[in-house]
Motif scaffolding. Structure first.
Motif, mmCIF file in Angstrom:
data_model
loop_
_atom_site.group_PDB
_atom_site.id
_atom_site.type_symbol
_atom_site.label_atom_id
_atom_site.label_comp_id
_atom_site.label_asym_id
_atom_site.label_seq_id
_atom_site.Cartn_x
_atom_site.Cartn_y
_atom_site.Cartn_z
ATOM 1 N N LYS A 3 20.885 -25.535 -44.557
ATOM 2 C CA LYS A 3 20.441 -26.149 -43.317
ATOM 3 C C LYS A 3 21.620 -26.394 -42.384
ATOM 4 N N SER A 4 21.353 -26.342 -41.094
ATOM 5 C CA SER A 4 22.254 -26.723 -40.016
ATOM 6 C C SER A 4 23.742 -26.669 -40.354
ATOM 7 N N LYS A 6 26.229 -26.693 -38.399
ATOM 8 C CA LYS A 6 26.960 -27.658 -37.580
ATOM 9 C C LYS A 6 26.918 -29.043 -38.209
ATOM 10 N N LYS A 7 25.736 -29.428 -38.699
ATOM 11 C CA LYS A 7 25.587 -30.731 -39.355
ATOM 12 C C LYS A 7 26.442 -30.798 -40.616
ATOM 13 N N SER A 8 26.476 -29.696 -41.362
ATOM 14 C CA SER A 8 27.261 -29.659 -42.584
ATOM 15 C C SER A 8 28.750 -29.756 -42.284
ATOM 16 N N ILE A 10 30.155 -31.181 -39.674
ATOM 17 C CA ILE A 10 30.447 -32.559 -39.249
ATOM 18 C C ILE A 10 30.555 -33.480 -40.454
ATOM 19 N N PHE A 11 29.612 -33.321 -41.411
ATOM 20 C CA PHE A 11 29.665 -34.166 -42.607
ATOM 21 C C PHE A 11 30.938 -33.913 -43.404
ATOM 22 N N MET A 184 22.706 -37.576 -46.494
ATOM 23 C CA MET A 184 22.884 -36.778 -45.280
ATOM 24 C C MET A 184 23.402 -35.354 -45.503
#
Length: 412
Positions: A3-4, A6-8, A10-11, A184
């Motif tokens: 998934k995502s 970009k989200k990964s 950032i995390f 998250m």
């Protein structure tokens, strides 16, 4: 599917920064805690501190490949959470230590479970493309540097309220990171890209043997290992060097390290992307090695304090070589082997941490305090760094030429 991305990303950056900040928080007060527990002077406390670093690095050397291989089998998320929980236990042992044994237990636990950076790097490799891999590795190195700036500042402030408070804060931060990741972080390694766990590959020697089937990687890893030893000249010798040669105090040394960290964030988050786009990974790495040589030479032969400023700037610009090496090596390995690769790299860095601090500090002592030496030269450790960087440059240049040969032959 993952998934995502970009989200990964950032995390992963948040985890890396917070994890490094947790380590940085304890740096300013660890000497005082050791002094209190052992009831000794700062000189003896430094010896205990060295052995604590040794214990952590030794565990990293043996267990980083295990966790890296486990992340190839079960995904990055599970192993990263185990690592963060292990650091939480480590900080709790340090916070409530009754004697020095507690500190060693905590450091051993952290060394065994401390795969956060290698798994984070593997996650970056999972979700990166050929176009953005170098830039993403630059971001993770910048996040690492930001934690090294934030952590010591927080640790110094909290240390005023007691030597145990910073360790409690680090434990809270690490556990908060664990909870954040649990809810998250989506795993970055698809199940289709996972592979069977093999014990013979889950140790430093078996892992290195497996990687020998990639001759291009082996030579670059050797070069990266030499640069890891050279890079230890800053954290291992810098404080002693500036005190001995320029009579710096603790406050000035702290400012200089913060300055280095800030420069590193700028270089890794901004300059790396520009150089990778204009020069490519290979030429950027060679560029970084050349700058590192100049930076170490300036530090070694500096006779005036102001010369250290351009030396530090040039040296940090040279750190683009580290990101270049990471990107080139990562691009040669499949997704199912990224965890093993990053675990092997972490193991090698652990070995460098075992070798470099005693080697460089003994050289420093020999050329400053040893009566058997006829030469007084505080910058001697930085000449060793120059020598190792030159070897790495030669290895990188030959490797680059060899990788370009097949391309040239095809055009003929």
């Amino acid at each position: 599917m993952t998934k995502s991305p970009k989200k990964s990303i950032i995390f992963v950056l948040i985890v890396t920064a917070l994890d490094t900040a947790g380590l940085g928080i304890i740096y300013p007060v660890l000497p005082q805690l050791i002094e209190d527990l052992v009831n000794t002077d700062i000189s003896t406390a430094a010896t205990y501190g060295g052995w604590l670093t040794f214990a952590y690095a030794l565990m990293q050397f043996f267990f980083a490949p295990v966790l890296g291989n486990l992340s190839d089998r079960y995904g990055r998320r599970s192993v990263l959470l185990i690592s963060l929980f292990g650091f939480t236990l480590d900080y709790l042992f340090l916070a409530f230590a009754q004697n020095i044994i507690w500190l060693f237990i905590g450091r051993i636990i952290a060394g065994i479970t401390g795969a956060s950076y290698s798994v984070a790097a593997a996650s970056i490799a999972d979700i990166s493309t050929d176009e953005n891999r170098t830039k993403n590795f630059g971001y993770i190195n910048a996040a690492y540097s930001s934690g090294l700036i934030i952590g010591p500042v927080i640790g110094g402030l909290l240390g005023q309220f007691g030597t145990h408070i910073p360790f409690i804060a680090a434990a809270v931060l690490s556990f908060g990171n664990f909870v954040f990741g649990y809810f998250m972080f989506p795993d970055t390694l698809d199940k289709s890209d996972r592979r069977k766990f093999e014990l013979k590959r889950a140790n430093p020697f078996g892992s290195f043997k497996h990687l020998s089937k990639f001759p291009t990687i082996i030579t670059l890893i050797v070069a990266m290992f030499f640069m890891a030893i050279a890079g230890h000249s800053m954290p291992s010798v810098w404080a002693y060097f500036t005190i001995e040669k320029f009579d710096w105090n603790v406050e000035l040394i702290g400012y200089s390290l913060a300055f280095l960290g800030l420069l590193s964030i700028i270089v890794q988050s901004w300059l790396v992307g520009i150089l990778a786009k204009k020069l490519g990974d290979d030429k950027m790495t060679i560029f970084g090695l050349l700058f590192s040589i100049v930076g170490y030479l300036l530090i070694a032969f500096s006779n005036v304090e102001w010369l250290l400023i351009p030396a530090m700037i040039i040296n940090v610009i040279g750190s683009v070589q580290r990101t270049g090496f990471q990107s080139i090596i990562s691009s040669q390995v499949s997704k199912s082997e990224q965890g093993e690769l990053q675990g092997s790299l972490s193991s090698l860095l652990g070995l460098a941490t075992i070798i470099a601090p005693p080697l460089l500090t003994m050289v420093f002592t020999h050329f400053t305090k040893n009566e058997s030496s006829d030469i007084y030269f505080p910058g001697a450790p930085y000449l060793i760094a120059v020598f190792l960087t030159i070897i790495s440059l030669i290895i990188m240049f030959i490797n680059y030429k060899n990788r370009k040969k097949p391309v040239a032959n095809k055009r003929i």
